[in-house]
Enzyme design. Structure first.
Site, PDB file in Angstrom:
ATOM      1  N   ASP A 146      -9.384  -0.282  -1.494  1.00 60.20           N
ATOM      2  CA  ASP A 146      -7.986  -0.663  -1.607  1.00 60.20           C
ATOM      3  C   ASP A 146      -7.866  -2.183  -1.606  1.00 60.20           C
ATOM      4  OD1 ASP A 146      -4.942  -0.646  -0.846  1.00 60.20           O
ATOM      5  OD2 ASP A 146      -5.479   1.464  -1.128  1.00 60.20           O
TER       6      ASP A 146
ATOM      7  N   HIS B 289      -1.388  -2.231   2.488  1.00 61.58           N
ATOM      8  CA  HIS B 289      -1.554  -0.981   1.746  1.00 61.58           C
ATOM      9  C   HIS B 289      -2.813  -0.251   2.194  1.00 61.58           C
ATOM     10  CE1 HIS B 289      -2.151   1.606  -1.878  1.00 61.58           C
ATOM     11  NE2 HIS B 289      -0.825   1.602  -1.910  1.00 61.58           N
TER      12      HIS B 289
ATOM     13  N   SER C  58      -0.143   7.067  -3.084  1.00 62.74           N
ATOM     14  CA  SER C  58      -1.013   6.243  -2.239  1.00 62.74           C
ATOM     15  C   SER C  58      -1.067   6.773  -0.814  1.00 62.74           C
ATOM     16  CB  SER C  58      -0.503   4.795  -2.204  1.00 62.74           C
ATOM     17  OG  SER C  58      -0.714   4.157  -3.426  1.00 62.74           O
TER      18      SER C  58
END
Length: 604
Positions: A169, A204, A393
């Site tokens: 990521d 994230h 996600s």
């Protein structure tokens, strides 16, 4: 594994040792010197019943490991009458996965219906994707009770112990209080070496890591799906080159079990995005060599570009070696952004948006990140956590966490077994949705959800007694075209067939369609593949395309060099028979020819 003489010594010491179970919810397994042939097992789970204080006499010692722990709980296999102790301590030595046979059942202290494990983490109550009790979102709307991963009882079977998940990521906060990160094994692509992949902007990846495997029962923050798994972080998105992309999904292949990938082609453009050969080769390496030949598992975000995009257009998400994961909201419906597709295997939970209901997970430590104080709907006073993580996600690392439970429950599973288990045990979510149909093998399927919502309990139970799939077979067949097929402008569909015989594949696992066409605007085309059993896989629909800034552009002749689609929808059907390609031009202004098409069937 230790030497034979060590095994002999352990066998003769076994009934005189203290046996310690590692399950957090149960009393320890013990030995009473007054009854040296007996062991009292603190707890065993069979089906939906928990048995406590089970007294047995010890038979033979079958195996053990000097490394671990690899499992959370003691377990019993009724098929062979063997008990596996998660942890066995003999003096100063500790052994793991100690397998013995039971000579005789002496007594059972008690039995009760298996209950859901409730972690003591203070933010667990807001994690509706783990236990949906009708929590209200920021807009005051209540979630639909029961629309969750059904994981509470699954945690009484496995928690991800011994499993390592790589989060590929934008980074991972390796110092976060609620993440169990393997020291020194994360990779920083900014320097291309082992190091700290985190930054103030790596929310994230940190949120993905928490959804997969935040530490459970530590009274700190949130609970991860596999709360006893360990993590590493690879910040590929800080230096996203093709070579790094291939490197990230094979890095430390001997140590990583699962790679979770919440990134992909640009969302909302409608454009075809073929994968690179170097990436495809890396996936092949992973599923061939990973986990000592059983294959690494790749969970992959289906994409957040709906309604304009389909996951079918993404050459990574539609690859046969990855598990494409869709997203659901807190009512079990497809999240508004989640891309449908014939490649979507199953769905987990992403919610909608922060002003309604999304998922609660870890955030980068400190004032930076999603929960930076500027979002009123986020968690007040807890800047290391956020309730604003959404998207496929968010769903994808949840799937990775469930996979970790399966691998703890049965370490012999191949990556193909994992895919089959998730599909066959999925729950038919949003059951009145018009897209549901049944494939030729009797499985419910829907382009919006794949085979349905992940059911962690059903999947983990299935994993424990799963019969491994036979060796995979593949067969390719090309359509025999005497001349190119004309795609009439804005007209009825043209169809073409090919016959597949003698493949030896009784149960399909995945099918690829490769097609080449010079049509000047792929956005005009509706493309479908129909299996011999009649299962239709929609692979492309009529649409408009946009650039990254949202401006209208032509979709282009994206099939001119060939493009490969993938579908899981015919899973478990027989491969032999007549396969049909259907292509329809649904807009005026562009025409073209189909010069070639073929299929590649994977199955057993």
């Amino acid at each position: 594994m230790t030497r034979p003489e060590a095994r002999w010594k352990l066998r003769h010491t076994l009934i005189a040792a203290l046996l310690a179970a590692s399950g957090p919810a149960y009393s320890a397994t013990t030995w009473d010197p007054a009854r040296p042939a007996e062991v009292r097992i603190g707890s065993l789970v069979l089906d939906d019943t928990q048995y406590t204080n089970v007294v047995v006499t010890v038979g033979d010692l079958h195996s053990f490991s000097a490394t671990g722990p690899q499992r959370t709980y003691d377990s019993f296999n009724p098929a062979n009458g063997q008990v596996t102790f998660a942890t066995l301590s003999i003096g100063s030595q500790t052994f793991y996965d100690v397998v013995i046979s039971i000579a005789e059942l002496v007594s059972v202290g008690g039995a009760s219906a298996l209950s859901a494990l409730t972690p003591n983490d203070p933010l667990f109550a807001s994690q509706w994707h783990l236990r949906n009790t009708g929590q209200r979102g920021a807009d005051g709307a209540a979630a639909k009770i029961g629309e969750d991963l059904n994981i509470g009882k699954a945690w009484q079977l496995a928690t991800g112990m011994g499993i390592r998940i790589a989060v590929v990521d934008d980074g991972l906060d390796i110092h976060h209080e609620d993440l169990n990160v393997v020291t020194g094994k994360s990779w920083d692509y900014r320097t291309n070496m082992y190091g700290d992949p985190s930054s103030s902007s790596s929310s994230h990846g940190t949120s993905c890591g928490g959804l997969a495997a935040a530490i459970g029962n530590n009274l700190k923050g949130v609970t991860g799906v596999a709360f006893n798994a360990r993590l590493v972080g690879y910040n590929l998105l800080e230096a996203p080159t093709d070579s790094y992309g291939a490197d990230a999904i094979t890095k430390d292949l001997a140590s990583n079990h699962i790679y979770t990938n919440s990134y992909g082609a640009a969302d909302g453009t409608g454009m075809m995005a073929p994968s690179e050969e170097v990436w495809r080769d890396a996936i092949t390496t992973g599923i061939t060599l990973g986990r000592s030949g059983k294959g690494a598992i790749y969970t992959w975000a289906a994409g957040n570009g709906a309604p304009n995009d389909r996951s079918d257009y993404d050459g990574q998400a539609n690859h046969h070696g990855v598990l494409a994961i869709g997203a659901l909201n807190d009512r079990g419906q497809r999240a508004s952004y989640s891309e449908p597709g014939s490649n979507v295997l199953v769905s987990a939970f992403g919610g909608e948006f922060c002003d309604s209901q999304t998922t609660t997970t870890t955030d980068v430590s400190g004032a930076d990140g999603y929960n930076d104080g500027d979002t009123p709907a986020d968690i007040a006073g807890r800047p290391d956590y956020t309730r604003c993580m959404n998207g496929t996600s968010a769903a994808t690392p949840q799937a990775a966490g469930v996979v970790a439970l399966l691998l703890e429950a049965n370490s012999a599973l191949t990556w193909r077994d994992v895919r089959a288990i998730l599909a066959r045990t999925a729950r038919k979510t949003d059951p009145t949705h018009s897209g549901w149909s049944t494939n030729g093998a009797g499985h419910p399927i829907n382009h919006e959800f794949g085979f349905g919502a992940i059911d962690a309990l059903a999947a983990t139970r299935a994993a424990k007694t799963w019969a491994l799939l036979p060796a995979q077979k593949t067969v390719s067949r090309s359509a025999q075209l005497s001349r190119p097929l004309t795609i009439a402008d804005n007209a009825a569909a043209i169809t073409s067939t090919l016959a597949l015989q003698g493949s030896g594949i009784r149960q399909l696992e995945f099918v690829e369609l490769a097609i080449t066409s010079d049509h000047s605007n792929v956005g005009d085309l509706e493309i479908a593949l129909i299996s011999p059993a009649g299962t239709a896989s929609t692979l492309s629909v009529v649409r408009d395309c946009h650039d990254d800034q949202g401006s209208a552009v032509g979709c282009g002749a994206a099939l001119s060099s060939g493009f490969t689609f993938g579908t899981v929808r015919p899973m478990d059907e027989a491969a032999d028979g007549t396969w049909t390609l259907s292509v329809r031009d649904g807009k005026s202004g562009a025409t073209g020819l189909i010069s070639a098409w073929s299929i590649k069937a994977y199955g057993h």
